[in-house]
Write an enzyme that holds these catalytic residues in place. Structure first.
Site, PDB file in Angstrom:
ATOM      1  CG  HIS A  19      -1.945  -1.117   1.189  1.00  0.00           C
ATOM      2  ND1 HIS A  19      -3.094  -1.105   0.435  1.00  0.00           N
ATOM      3  CD2 HIS A  19      -1.928  -2.306   1.845  1.00  0.00           C
ATOM      4  CE1 HIS A  19      -3.753  -2.246   0.631  1.00  0.00           C
ATOM      5  NE2 HIS A  19      -3.055  -2.990   1.470  1.00  0.00           N
TER       6      HIS A  19
ATOM      7  CG  ASN B 192      -7.817  -4.697   0.216  1.00  0.00           C
ATOM      8  OD1 ASN B 192      -7.068  -3.745   0.347  1.00  0.00           O
ATOM      9  ND2 ASN B 192      -7.443  -5.942   0.503  1.00  0.00           N
TER      10      ASN B 192
END
EC number: 1.11.1.6
Length: 489
Positions: free
Chosen positions: A59, A132
């Site tokens: 990320h 997500n």
């Protein structure tokens, strides 16, 4: 050197001393070597060398914005969380979107899951929901997470992401079949962060005032509508504008078009879990809506851009261990690992006081701890004692846990999850395939074939195809032919 005319603030050093010349370093005579005494020069260079912190292992590439979450339905029968206590109640949020595998300099428009992390600044402290843009994940046990991520990152020898590693791991991990089917389908490359859904993905616990427990899954449904890119569109956009998703989010908010999401939850009475047909804490599976219909609980709107990307996006720290009263964890084995790993990553990257930076500290509450010192410590505790219990009026515990206890039994050990009637790595991937229309199926097969055909060993390709064949016979047969055709070229 021009004299200061009084129309602007005076430039200073870090210690506040006025800077006389910010254009020329001090030298031993005209054209001579630099002098060690030029404190301003060395302070600037030393700070420059330290401007970046280690990027996130996953990320790393992200964008963020502030906004508001508003409650639209009464959920007090299910949770005592104060920020969900009444219809119309508003809570400030900060949301960080991201890709997963790419590094900080990677492009936005790539085939990759998107992180969807929400920080609720509640009156009981911050609640972090780390999810997500897909409701499932590749693996179900946190012990496998470092291995999985190593396959997605750069190979230690070649320095590139290697198809052999990616598909070797996925082929040997059949539980990934469902998420891979999501990833290579039409939603694998969102057109922007505004045009995708978000999911808490994990199962969490809600508990009400009477102590009743519910298992919960979160859904954030985009009000802008789902929009995606084809592989060809994404390749072109990534080359033209690597910052496409970040730019789109920022410009939409600047233009007065704040993106929003309708927030829904699925609720399962705690007693249902043991006899449910598959493990409800398995991150590779969804709860069918026919079993537990999503109910709307609120709306999230993002309406303010960060003023400084580094301070507010790069240094933002999310941890799924940040719960508030009325919300807690579940036995989800991936969530259990993340409860430690996320917070620890930020302690490493940013420092032990990361949670007290402006973007991370509570905005509607006050953090009262006995933690002291460490990098970036601001002395906020003054002369207060740094131990507990004490008789000097320091903060004390409430005696009331944030969430309800979960019953356990048996012996300690490295146990596989309990087997439910329909625990299977392939059923839901096959169901997802059969939900697609013919165009979606054809694009899914083409996307998968393009990726699998890049591996160098036949056995890795054959094992990868076999997992999709186990999900659906037609799916596997079409994919096998498409891979063979590409590898024959």
């Amino acid at each position: 050197m021009a004299a200061h005319d009084g129309s602007r603030p005076i430039l200073t050093t870090e210690s506040g001393a006025p800077v006389a010349d910010n254009q020329n370093l001090e030298t031993a005579g005209v054209g001579g070597p630099a002098l060690l005494q030029d404190q301003h020069l060395f302070e600037k260079l030393a700070r420059f060398n330290r401007e970046r912190i280690p990027e996130r292992v996953v990320h790393a590439r992200g964008a963020g914005a502030y906004g508001t979450f508003t409650v639209t339905a009464d959920v007090t029968p299910y949770t005592r969380a104060a920020f969900l206590s009444e219809v119309g109640k508003e809570t400030e949020v900060f949301v960080r979107f991201s890709t997963v595998a790419g590094n900080l300099g990677a492009a936005d428009a790539v085939r990759d899951p998107r992180g969807f992390a929400v920080k609720f600044y509640t009156e009981d402290g911050n609640y972090d929901l780390v999810g997500n843009n897909t409701p499932v994940f590749f693996i179900k046990d946190a012990l496998k997470f470092p291995d999985f991520i190593h396959t997605q990152k750069r190979d230690p020898y070649t320095g590139s992401q290697e198809p052999d590693s990616v598909w070797d791991f996925w082929g040997l991990s059949p539980e990934a079949t469902h998420q891979v089917t999501w990833l290579f389908g039409d939603r694998g490359i969102p057109a922007s962060y505004r045009h995708m859904n978000g999911y808490g993905s994990h199962t969490f616990q809600w508990v009400n005032e009477d102590g009743e427990q519910f298992w919960v899954k979160y859904h954030f449904k985009t009000d802008q509508g789902i929009r995606n890119l084809t592989a060809e569109e994404a390749a072109e956009l990534a080359g033209k504008d690597p910052d496409s998703h970040q730019r789109d989010l920022r410009q939409a908010i600047e233009a007065g078009r704040p993106p929003s999401w309708t927030v829904q939850v699925q609720l399962m009475p705690a007693a249902d879990a043991a006899a449910y047909r598959f493990n409800p804490f398995d991150l590779t599976k969804v709860w069918p809506h026919a079993d537990y219909p999503p109910i709307e609980i609120g709306r999230m709107t993002l309406n303010r851009n960060p003023d400084n990307v580094f301070a507010e996006v790069e240094q933002s720290a999310f941890s799924p261990a940040h719960f508030v009263p009325g919300i807690g964890p579940s036995p989800d084995k991936m969530l259990q690992g993340r409860l430690f790993a996320y917070a620890d990553a930020h302690r490493y990257r940013v420092g032990i006081n990361a949670d007290q930076l402006p973007v991370n500290r509570p905005h509607a509450a006050e953090a009262r701890t006995y933690g002291r010192d460490g990098a970036l410590y601001d002395g906020r505790h003054g002369r207060d004692r740094n131990y507990e219990p004490n008789s000097f009026g320091g903060p004390a515990e409430t005696g009331r846990p944030l969430s309800a206890p979960v019953a356990v039994s048996g012996t300690t050990g490295t146990h596989a999850a309990a087997v439910h009637a329909e625990d299977d790595d392939f059923v839901q991937a096959g169901s997802l395939y059969r939900l697609m229309d013919e165009g979606e199926r054809a694009r899914l097969v083409a996307n998968l074939a393009g990726a699998i055909s890049a591996v160098s060993r036949d056995d890795i390709a054959e094992r990868a195809v076999a997992n999709f064949r186990a999900a659906d016979a037609e799916f596997g047969a079409r994919l096998e032919k498409a891979v063979a055709d590409r590898r024959a070229i």
